[in-house]
Design a protein around this motif. Structure first.
Motif, mmCIF file in Angstrom:
data_model
loop_
_atom_site.group_PDB
_atom_site.id
_atom_site.type_symbol
_atom_site.label_atom_id
_atom_site.label_comp_id
_atom_site.label_asym_id
_atom_site.label_seq_id
_atom_site.Cartn_x
_atom_site.Cartn_y
_atom_site.Cartn_z
ATOM 1 N N GLU A 241 37.827 -9.339 -55.220
ATOM 2 C CA GLU A 241 38.974 -9.775 -56.041
ATOM 3 C C GLU A 241 39.153 -8.889 -57.279
ATOM 4 O O GLU A 241 40.282 -8.487 -57.624
ATOM 5 C CB GLU A 241 38.754 -11.234 -56.461
ATOM 6 C CG GLU A 241 39.975 -11.903 -57.097
ATOM 7 C CD GLU A 241 40.115 -11.548 -58.582
ATOM 8 O OE1 GLU A 241 41.274 -11.477 -59.053
ATOM 9 O OE2 GLU A 241 39.079 -11.315 -59.247
ATOM 10 N N GLY A 242 38.003 -8.569 -57.928
ATOM 11 C CA GLY A 242 38.090 -7.745 -59.142
ATOM 12 C C GLY A 242 38.600 -6.351 -58.831
ATOM 13 O O GLY A 242 39.414 -5.789 -59.596
ATOM 14 N N GLY B 38 30.337 -5.888 -58.625
ATOM 15 C CA GLY B 38 31.779 -5.936 -58.406
ATOM 16 C C GLY B 38 32.116 -6.846 -57.254
ATOM 17 O O GLY B 38 31.286 -7.068 -56.374
ATOM 18 N N THR B 39 33.354 -7.379 -57.269
ATOM 19 C CA THR B 39 33.794 -8.256 -56.188
ATOM 20 C C THR B 39 35.099 -7.725 -55.608
ATOM 21 O O THR B 39 35.783 -6.884 -56.203
ATOM 22 C CB THR B 39 34.031 -9.687 -56.700
ATOM 23 O OG1 THR B 39 35.108 -9.668 -57.662
ATOM 24 C CG2 THR B 39 32.770 -10.252 -57.339
ATOM 25 N N ASP C 156 34.920 -6.445 -62.554
ATOM 26 C CA ASP C 156 35.513 -7.777 -62.656
ATOM 27 C C ASP C 156 35.902 -8.108 -64.102
ATOM 28 O O ASP C 156 36.755 -8.980 -64.339
ATOM 29 C CB ASP C 156 34.528 -8.841 -62.149
ATOM 30 C CG ASP C 156 34.243 -8.716 -60.666
ATOM 31 O OD1 ASP C 156 35.026 -8.047 -59.958
ATOM 32 O OD2 ASP C 156 33.222 -9.249 -60.202
#
Length: 260
Positions: A179-180, A176-177, A254
């Motif tokens: 942004e996501g 996961g990031t 994401d």
């Protein structure tokens, strides 16, 4: 017939060295006489030490003596009385370890060796201690104590919750990031950790969606990540559980771009 003469066998007699007077026209000369049996034989020479010409006599080496210091003594006085070649400096150098750093400080009862370099009484003990030290295994150096890890601090807001969740996810291998996660939170709850959906099908079935990423209780319990509170309204616990579920169903949070 002529009368038989009596013949006496001459007796050989050892003559000793002596002197007789021989007539020489009224003057007497003392002539040495040698016994017949010793004539021409050399007399044993008496042992004598012959000093070679041009060489100086070898002085006998004096054995070292021990002198005990008494009150009123000084190195110069002792050196003079004992005829120390080299004076008090020689005496001091030979006994430096016993005397110490200051040659002027000698105490009554101190033993000095004169004629040879002194061997301090404690030298054998020193050698023994050195041998024991060499045989003793070197002490292991202690590793410096590790400083306790300082707990990472996170701000108590959406930015801090996401960052803390990402660190926990990294430890558990959950993808996961930032942004996501942020994108899905804003769509599901607008960043409100206490958000709840009371109108959709889940709510109608008695399991309303809750928290930042709107997770229902059965899903939260199934994908809860150890180390986070067991509370679906807790921001960090909600994010990590939702990302764990999304990774299992979609490969990563994401990849989620709508209701899930």
């Amino acid at each position: 017939m002529p009368a038989k003469g009596k013949h006496r066998r001459p007796t050989s007699r050892r003559l000793v060295r002596g002197f007789v007077a021989a007539g020489t026209g009224g003057a007497a000369l003392a002539l040495p006489l040698f016994g017949v049996t010793t004539a021409g034989a050399a007399q044993p020479a008496q042992a004598a030490t012959v000093q070679a010409a041009g060489t100086a006599p070898v002085a006998a080496k004096k054995a070292p003596v021990t002198y005990t210091v008494v009150a009123g003594d000084s190195l110069s006085k002792i050196a003079e009385e004992q005829s120390v070649s080299g004076g008090w400096k020689k005496l001091y150098n030979d006994n430096r370890r016993n005397i110490g750093a200051d040659p002027a400080l000698i105490r009554p009862g101190l033993k000095l060796t004169i004629g040879a370099k002194a061997a301090p009484a404690d030298r054998a003990a020193d050698a023994g201690r050195a041998d024991r030290s060499a045989a003793r295994p070197a002490a292991a150096k202690k590793a410096p104590a590790a400083k306790p890890a300082t707990a990472k601090k996170y701000s108590n807001d959406l930015d801090g919750w996401i960052k803390e969740s990402l660190d926990i996810m990294a430890k558990h291998g959950i993808p996961g990031t930032y942004e996501g996660i942020h994108r899905n939170i804003m769509r599901e709850s607008s960043g409100n950790p206490l958000a709840i959906n009371n109108w959709d099908i889940n709510a109608q079935n008695g399991t309303p969606s809750k928290g930042l990423l709107q997770v229902i209780d059965p899903t939260f319990r199934a994908y809860h990540v150890p180390g986070t509170p067991f509370d679906s309204y807790d921001p960090v616990a909600n994010i990590t559980a939702a990302c764990n579920y999304a990774a299992a169903r979609y490969g990563s949070i994401d990849n989620v771009n709508g209701p899930y």
